[in-house]
Design an enzyme around this catalytic site. Structure first.
Site, PDB file in Angstrom:
ATOM      1  N   TRP A 357       0.843  -1.212   0.000  1.00 21.51           N
ATOM      2  CA  TRP A 357       0.000   0.000   0.000  1.00 21.51           C
ATOM      3  C   TRP A 357       0.867   1.247   0.000  1.00 21.51           C
ATOM      4  O   TRP A 357       0.403   2.350  -0.277  1.00 21.51           O
ATOM      5  CB  TRP A 357      -0.943  -0.001   1.212  1.00 21.51           C
ATOM      6  CG  TRP A 357      -0.301   0.270   2.545  1.00 21.51           C
ATOM      7  CD1 TRP A 357       0.711  -0.450   3.118  1.00 21.51           C
ATOM      8  CD2 TRP A 357      -0.603   1.323   3.478  1.00 21.51           C
ATOM      9  NE1 TRP A 357       1.048   0.084   4.344  1.00 21.51           N
ATOM     10  CE2 TRP A 357       0.259   1.178   4.602  1.00 21.51           C
ATOM     11  CE3 TRP A 357      -1.509   2.369   3.484  1.00 21.51           C
ATOM     12  CZ2 TRP A 357       0.239   2.031   5.701  1.00 21.51           C
ATOM     13  CZ3 TRP A 357      -1.535   3.223   4.585  1.00 21.51           C
ATOM     14  CH2 TRP A 357      -0.676   3.054   5.680  1.00 21.51           C
ATOM     15  N   ASP A 358       2.156   1.080   0.292  1.00 19.34           N
ATOM     16  CA  ASP A 358       3.106   2.188   0.306  1.00 19.34           C
ATOM     17  C   ASP A 358       3.011   3.015  -0.982  1.00 19.34           C
ATOM     18  O   ASP A 358       3.155   4.238  -0.959  1.00 19.34           O
ATOM     19  CB  ASP A 358       4.547   1.675   0.400  1.00 19.34           C
ATOM     20  CG  ASP A 358       4.798   0.736   1.568  1.00 19.34           C
ATOM     21  OD1 ASP A 358       3.850   0.086   2.011  1.00 19.34           O
ATOM     22  OD2 ASP A 358       5.943   0.642   2.006  1.00 19.34           O
ATOM     23  N   GLU A 488       0.943  -1.990  13.168  1.00 21.61           N
ATOM     24  CA  GLU A 488       1.017  -3.457  13.247  1.00 21.61           C
ATOM     25  C   GLU A 488       1.425  -3.955  14.623  1.00 21.61           C
ATOM     26  O   GLU A 488       1.578  -5.157  14.830  1.00 21.61           O
ATOM     27  CB  GLU A 488       1.992  -3.977  12.186  1.00 21.61           C
ATOM     28  CG  GLU A 488       1.478  -3.757  10.772  1.00 21.61           C
ATOM     29  CD  GLU A 488       2.499  -4.112   9.701  1.00 21.61           C
ATOM     30  OE1 GLU A 488       3.687  -4.263  10.033  1.00 21.61           O
ATOM     31  OE2 GLU A 488       2.090  -4.227   8.533  1.00 21.61           O
ATOM     32  N   GLN A 602       3.351   3.002  13.879  1.00 26.02           N
ATOM     33  CA  GLN A 602       3.312   4.051  12.847  1.00 26.02           C
ATOM     34  C   GLN A 602       1.950   4.722  12.879  1.00 26.02           C
ATOM     35  O   GLN A 602       1.015   4.190  13.468  1.00 26.02           O
ATOM     36  CB  GLN A 602       3.565   3.441  11.479  1.00 26.02           C
ATOM     37  CG  GLN A 602       2.481   2.505  10.995  1.00 26.02           C
ATOM     38  CD  GLN A 602       2.967   1.566   9.899  1.00 26.02           C
ATOM     39  OE1 GLN A 602       3.405   0.463  10.184  1.00 26.02           O
ATOM     40  NE2 GLN A 602       2.881   1.998   8.656  1.00 26.02           N
TER      41      GLN A 602
HETATM   42  C1  BGC Z   1       4.857  -1.348   7.610  1.00 26.35           C
HETATM   43  C2  BGC Z   1       3.813  -1.421   6.516  1.00 26.35           C
HETATM   44  C3  BGC Z   1       4.511  -1.304   5.179  1.00 26.35           C
HETATM   45  C4  BGC Z   1       5.628  -2.327   5.037  1.00 26.35           C
HETATM   46  C5  BGC Z   1       6.442  -2.142   3.767  1.00 26.35           C
HETATM   47  C6  BGC Z   1       5.901  -2.419   7.388  1.00 26.35           C
HETATM   48  O1  BGC Z   1       6.896  -2.333   8.369  1.00 26.35           O
HETATM   49  O2  BGC Z   1       4.254  -1.535   8.862  1.00 26.35           O
HETATM   50  O3  BGC Z   1       2.879  -0.371   6.662  1.00 26.35           O
HETATM   51  O4  BGC Z   1       3.581  -1.484   4.143  1.00 26.35           O
HETATM   52  O5  BGC Z   1       6.514  -2.205   6.122  1.00 26.35           O
HETATM   53  O6  BGC Z   1       7.038  -0.883   3.738  1.00 26.35           O
END
Ligand code: BGC
Length: 767
Positions: A357-358, A488, A602
């Site tokens: 989703w980044d 997360e 985050q």
């Molecule tokens: C983040 C996610 C992100 C992923 C890839 C993870 O550490 O929590 O939001 O999509 O890294 O960058």
């Protein structure tokens, strides 16, 4: 945190060779051109710790899933970005002793990445136990002007009476991925050939059948004249090399110029690869190194002319932002709608090089404002092409009627992430994909994508949300259970504010887009209705019902949105109470402790406030920011930038600046102790947003560019270009005020601190 990179406005410089930092530097000094890229591995042998990485865009391997406990719905594989043929290799031996910086003594080491020109260079002196001393200089680039080409110039000078030098440029396709789940070799032999100093290696991925072809054509010169000595050809499975023995005397310099082409079956018919590869390297050799380099440098000049940000008075910040912009541009050039932006780009294996989703939540705004609109449109088309797979993905989980759940991690549209709390629960990604469509339309004013493709994506996502909410009999409200928000460090929660909020927003936006289509283009609407088997009244009535009574957790007393139900029952601690020795907590604490803590990985609630910023008054933003930021540990690289933008809006400039440095120098200073795995490419777009949307306060308001400029105290001024609806403007913000120059040939209306300015071509607004 490490601070060994020398500060310079345009260059990344390392002046000592420290084996302990070698893998970090291999990431930092990576180069690429959107089609392929390369970690800064050494050309000559290196027997110390190293992560060898040479990546070709879109070439991946479905590595069989490895989990302890299988759950229905898990994907069969994780798509790995592949370490492919090593095209930089040049083996060097002096009196049969291999040159190897792990075993030789290293003096006068310098490694420089010139971001202005996209050139990686290295020089050093090295000596061995036989008292042989050599001086080496190397330079290489992956051409931006011809994305099939790379070139290396490697010189070695003897600083001893005499020695026999054996030098062997080679191509080696027998390479492995460090992160292979079952220690499998992902490549099989196809073909190789070597004739004099020209050769190729062609290998094929197992299962996915991608063919990668690397060809080389080399010049070897001694003191500027071509060497006459015979070469010895080496050929074995997936390997070719061409070596020469030379008797050197003190001061002699041998230079290898290696012209390389890297091609794949994604862009050429497999049957053409040999011919195209040879044609490319022969042409490159005829043009010569200097001409190729000049074309490459010019290309970078062009990129910088629309994407550079100049910061005066703060060299650390200046180097940081240029590093981020440089890496983004060498990762994704936007001319191929099948490609996307992996969180590590061409700089490491972790995260599989796949799409997250980044892209929509962080990268899109950067490309929207710094590149031609087709670049960001291609990112949206990429998701449209994966819509069928997103519908299949949702069906596997039990959703029906064309509901689409886009994958958390993907290469070809199929989900390949396999932690249930993320794969099945971190569904907010669907919201970012919907929001990106809105953002594109609002920014460019171009509705063609929305009408042609976007509407289908929006309907698929809205159908998913409508089924994912359920009506709680007790509350007589819709709720969403069992989700993981962007944070997360908390899984399987009920009613995560961000997820429910972005879901509701999607339903609303989809309805307005449908209604507009229905009104303005009834024929097209009828076609879509038919194609999607869309029951306008039944479906939109259900959506309206959800919109009118969904439970969104809030705390009235504190006046904040609640990250999720029950968040306030946690022991409330502040992130600055965590001892430094326990940071980052993901490396020091048990997962159980992390999940039960109140610490936020985050932006979560704040992610929603940032995206939907025009819906919330400053007071609301302030209360939520002041509550959540002190509890946030920013252990995702995606976190600080969102906080910079909100802090700048709230005039919390010190906080904004502190977090800006963290985001922009995240990799340069190795804040999160993980740069050795590769760079955080997607969060680099967040660094750009921190300046343009944060300090510059750029928004789109009623189809106009709007700025609310702020200047961090440490800076004298900063300036950036923005491309908006065909007009390029240059924004300069200093202690004296704001100047906006129109560099295009049509006039443009903009807002500065809410006041309207109409700027004629070649003129300037002052505020
Ligand atoms: C983040 C996610 C992100 C992923 C890839 C993870 O550490 O929590 O939001 O999509 O890294 O960058």
């Amino acid at each position: 945190m490490k601070e060994y990179i020398i500060r310079d406005p345009w260059k990344i410089i390392e002046n000592d060779f420290n084996p302990a930092y070698h893998e970090i530097s291999e990431s930092l000094f990576s180069i690429g051109n959107g089609r392929f890229g390369q970690r800064a591995n050494f050309e000559e042998k290196y027997s110390g710790e190293t992560l060898q990485g040479s990546y070709v865009a879109g070439v991946y391997y479905p590595d069989k899933t490895r989990v302890g406990w299988w759950k229905n719905g898990y994907p069969e594989y994780f798509a790995k970005v592949l370490n492919s043929v090593n095209w930089i290799g040049i083996d060097v031996e002096l009196d049969t002793i291999p040159l190897d910086l792990n075993t030789w003594k290293v003096h006068e080491f310098n490694r420089t990445l010139d971001m202005k020109t996209g050139l990686l260079s290295r020089s050093f002196k090295a000596s061995n136990s036989a008292n042989t001393v050599v001086k080496v200089k190397s330079e290489r680039f992956c051409s931006m002007a011809d994305q099939n080409i790379a070139a290396i110039k490697y010189s070695i000078t003897l600083e001893k009476e005499s020695a026999v030098l054996n030098i062997r440029p080679y191509l080696d396709g027998k390479v492995v991925n460090k992160d292979s789940n079952y220690d499998e070799i992902f490549w099989e032999e196809q073909d190789q050939n070597i004739e004099e100093r020209r050769g190729y290696v062609q290998t094929k991925t197992k299962k996915t059948g991608f063919v990668v072809h690397a060809a080389m054509n080399c010049d070897i010169a001694i003191n500027g004249s071509a060497v006459e000595e015979p070469t010895f050809q080496y050929e074995s499975s997936m390997y070719v090399g061409s070596s020469v023995d030379l008797n050197l005397e003190e001061g002699d310099t041998v230079t290898v110029t290696k012209y390389v082409s890297v091609l794949s079956s994604r862009n050429y018919e497999t049957s053409q690869l040999i011919e195209v590869g040879y044609t490319k390297v022969d042409e490159a050799k005829t043009k010569g190194y200097d001409a190729l380099r000049e074309a490459h440098e010019n290309h970078w000049g062009h990129i910088w002319s629309t994407s550079d940000i100049i910061i005066e008075g703060d060299i650390a910040a200046q180097q940081g932002i240029r590093f981020n912009i440089f890496q983004l541009n060498q990762t994704y050039t936007g001319d191929d709608e099948r490609l996307n932006i992996g969180p590590k780009g061409f700089t490491g294996e972790k995260y599989g090089g796949s799409t997250y989703w980044d892209t929509e939540a962080y990268c899109l705004p950067f490309y929207l404002a710094t590149a031609d609109p087709h670049v960001s449109k291609n990112l949206l088309v990429y998701r449209y092409k994966h819509l069928g797979k997103a519908i299949e993905n949702a069906e596997k989980l039990g959703f029906r009627n064309g509901a689409a759940l886009y994958p958390m991690v993907t290469m070809n549209g199929e989900e390949c992430h396999n932690e249930w709390e993320i794969t099945f629960e971190e569904i907010h990604r669907n919201g970012a994909i919907a929001f990106a469509i809105y953002d594109y339309v609002r920014y460019t004013g171009d509705r063609s994508y929305l009408e042609e493709y976007g509407i289908e994506v929006l309907v698929g996502i809205s159908r998913f949300w409508a089924q994912r909410f359920h009506l709680s009999e007790r509350r007589q409200q819709y709720v969403m259970h069992g989700v993981t928000g962007p944070n997360e460090y908390e899984n399987n929660v009920n009613n995560n504010w961000y997820t429910s909020r972005i879901a509701l927003w999607t339903l609303e936006y989809t309805m307005s887009a449908i209604n507009e289509l229905k009104e303005k283009s009834p024929d097209l609407f009828a076609q879509k209705e038919d194609k999607l088997k869309f029951h306008y009244y039944t479906e939109t009535n259900h959506w309206k019902d959800i919109l009118s009574r969904t439970y969104l957790p809030e705390d009235e007393e504190l006046g904040i949105f609640l990250q999720q139900e029950g968040y306030l029952d946690k022991e409330q601690l502040m992130a600055d109470e965590i001892p430094n020795s326990e940071v980052p907590i993901w490396q020091h604490w048990s997962w159980d402790r992390i999940l039960r803590s109140c610490f936020i990985k985050q932006a979560d609630v704040l992610q929603g406030i940032y995206l939907l910023d025009d819906l919330y008054e400053d007071e609301v933003v302030k209360r939520n920011f002041e509550y959540y930021e002190p509890r946030t540990v920013h252990e995702s690289s995606l976190s600080p930038c969102v906080h910079v933008i909100l802090a700048a809006r709230l005039n919390k400039m010190e906080k904004a600046y502190e977090l800006y440095l963290r985001t922009s120098r995240l990799d340069l200073d190795d804040y999160n102790n993980d740069t050795e795995d590769g760079l955080h490419i997607t969060s680099m777009a967040g660094t750009w947003m921190s300046i343009v949307k944060g300090f510059g306060g750029m928004r789109t308001v009623d189809g106009k560019m709007s700025f609310n400029p702020k200047l961090p105290e440490a800076w004298d001024s900063y300036s950036f270009h923005v491309i908006f609806r065909g007009v390029t403007i240059l924004v300069h913000i200093s202690k004296q005020g704001t100047q906006i120059k129109n560099l295009s040939d049509t006039s443009v209306d903009i807002l500065i601190d809410g006041q309207r300015y109409s700027i004629e071509p070649d003129s300037m607004a002052l505020a």
